[in-house]
Write an enzyme that holds these catalytic residues in place. Structure first.
Site, PDB file in Angstrom:
ATOM      1  CG  ASP A   1      -6.356   2.835  -8.455  1.00 44.19           C
ATOM      2  OD1 ASP A   1      -5.418   3.142  -7.699  1.00 44.19           O
ATOM      3  OD2 ASP A   1      -6.209   2.666  -9.686  1.00 44.19           O
ATOM      4  CB  VAL A   2      -4.863   4.908  -3.041  1.00 40.27           C
ATOM      5  CG1 VAL A   2      -5.582   4.190  -1.920  1.00 40.27           C
ATOM      6  CG2 VAL A   2      -3.608   4.164  -3.467  1.00 40.27           C
TER       7      VAL A   2
ATOM      8  CG  ASN B   1      -0.769  -1.238   3.971  1.00 38.46           C
ATOM      9  OD1 ASN B   1       0.333  -1.654   4.334  1.00 38.46           O
ATOM     10  ND2 ASN B   1      -1.593  -1.977   3.235  1.00 38.46           N
TER      11      ASN B   1
ATOM     12  CE1 TYR C   1       7.550  -0.855  -2.702  1.00 35.25           C
ATOM     13  CE2 TYR C   1       9.824  -1.282  -2.084  1.00 35.25           C
ATOM     14  CZ  TYR C   1       8.469  -1.300  -1.777  1.00 35.25           C
ATOM     15  OH  TYR C   1       8.049  -1.749  -0.550  1.00 35.25           O
TER      16      TYR C   1
ATOM     17  CE  LYS D   1       6.824   1.712  -0.336  1.00 34.77           C
ATOM     18  NZ  LYS D   1       5.535   1.783   0.345  1.00 34.77           N
TER      19      LYS D   1
HETATM   20  C1  BGC Z   1       9.564  -5.092  -0.381  1.00 26.61           C
HETATM   21  C2  BGC Z   1       9.826  -6.579  -0.280  1.00 26.61           C
HETATM   22  C3  BGC Z   1      11.281  -6.829   0.056  1.00 26.61           C
HETATM   23  C4  BGC Z   1      11.725  -6.009   1.246  1.00 26.61           C
HETATM   24  C5  BGC Z   1      13.215  -6.139   1.540  1.00 26.61           C
HETATM   25  C6  BGC Z   1      10.038  -4.430   0.876  1.00 26.61           C
HETATM   26  O1  BGC Z   1       9.788  -3.070   0.829  1.00 26.61           O
HETATM   27  O2  BGC Z   1       8.171  -4.883  -0.575  1.00 26.61           O
HETATM   28  O3  BGC Z   1       9.483  -7.187  -1.499  1.00 26.61           O
HETATM   29  O4  BGC Z   1      11.480  -8.205   0.345  1.00 26.61           O
HETATM   30  O5  BGC Z   1      11.428  -4.646   1.027  1.00 26.61           O
HETATM   31  O6  BGC Z   1      13.985  -5.934   0.400  1.00 26.61           O
END
Ligand code: BGC
Length: 260
Positions: free
Chosen positions: A65-66, A92, A158, A162
């Site tokens: 698990d990173v 990744n 998320y 990112k």
């Molecule tokens: C997500 C996907 C999504 C895509 C475009 C990616 O970073 O993991 O689930 O479809 O972005 O929205």
């Protein structure tokens, strides 16, 4: 151009699924020795190892698990023991998390996304750079997302993780450049993998998604893997501190084709 990575020692985190598996395969095809970590798909990891073995590749798979720095350390020590170090790290491993608006989300889930996507990438990069800086060579490539740039309702952890990964790439690149080490990001758009299966397997979801992609199709994991191989090779020797978007034009904001 025929890119060869013979003698290179690579690590791909999250290698047992989707883009990760495609990158493991592409690196091995280019002649690199490849180690990969996996967490949630042990059977898929075993299948991948078996394929690599049958092709006569040198490969290592490690369950890790990173987001656990002790586990990350152990992965690098395993590579030290087997191959004497590392030349290529592909960060990744990542997760979208469950869709939840910010006032509905529960904190442990929100935090987990950050711990995997950002902290995990940092733990691995730190261990990799510890080895690459003294040897005066190596490449760290972080698999980001178009959501490094595009906001995404319901996925605040998320998207924010990112975006943070983008700045981590730039900062680590600045630190590592004087030592001949490159640090890069690769940001895929909608690639056909298990992570977004619920969207592309539903006709309405697919139609909505395609409207956001100028090239009018989802990407294939191999299209990301090919570029990953180029970025970590000497073909990209003058490229560092940048995230390259590979998204069929998603970040070209196709809605503006109809006026602004
Ligand atoms: C997500 C996907 C999504 C895509 C475009 C990616 O970073 O993991 O689930 O479809 O972005 O929205």
């Amino acid at each position: 151009m025929n890119i060869r990575l013979e003698w290179k020692r690579a690590l791909v985190t999250g290698g047992s699924s989707g883009i990760g598996t495609a990158i493991v395969r592409a690196l091995a095809d280019a002649g690199a020795k490849v180690a990969f970590t996996y967490r949630s798909h042990p059977e898929a990891a075993e299948v991948l190892m078996e394929t690599l073995r049958q092709e006569g590749r040198e490969a290592i798979s490690v369950e890790a698990d990173v987001s656990d720095p002790t586990a990350v350390k152990a992965v690098f020590e395993r590579m030290d023991l087997a191959w004497g170090g590392i030349d290529i790290l592909i960060n990744n491993a990542g997760m979208d998390g469950e869709r939840a608006l910010s006032w509905e989300t529960d904190l442990p889930s929100w935090r987990k996304v950050f711990e995997v996507n950002l902290f995990g990438a940092f733990y691995c990069a730190s261990e990799a750079l510890k080895r690459m800086v003294p040897q005066k060579g190596g490449v760290v490539l972080g698999i980001s997302s178009v959501h490094e740039e595009i906001a995404w309702s319901g996925y605040s952890a998320y998207a924010a993780s990112k975006a943070a990964l983008g700045m981590l790439t730039k900062t680590l690149a600045q630190e590592a450049a004087p030592h001949g080490v490159r640090v890069l990001g690769l940001a895929p758009g909608a690639i056909k993998t298990p992570i977004n299966r619920s969207v592309w397997s539903d006709p309405k979801g697919l139609e909505d998604l395609l409207r956001k992609i100028p090239l009018n199709r989802l990407g294939e994991p191999e299209e990301i893997a090919r570029l990953a191989v180029i970025l970590v090779s000497d073909a990209a020797s003058y490229l560092t501190g940048r995230t390259v978007f590979v998204d069929g034009g998603m970040t070209d904001y196709p809605d503006f084709a109809h006026g602004g």
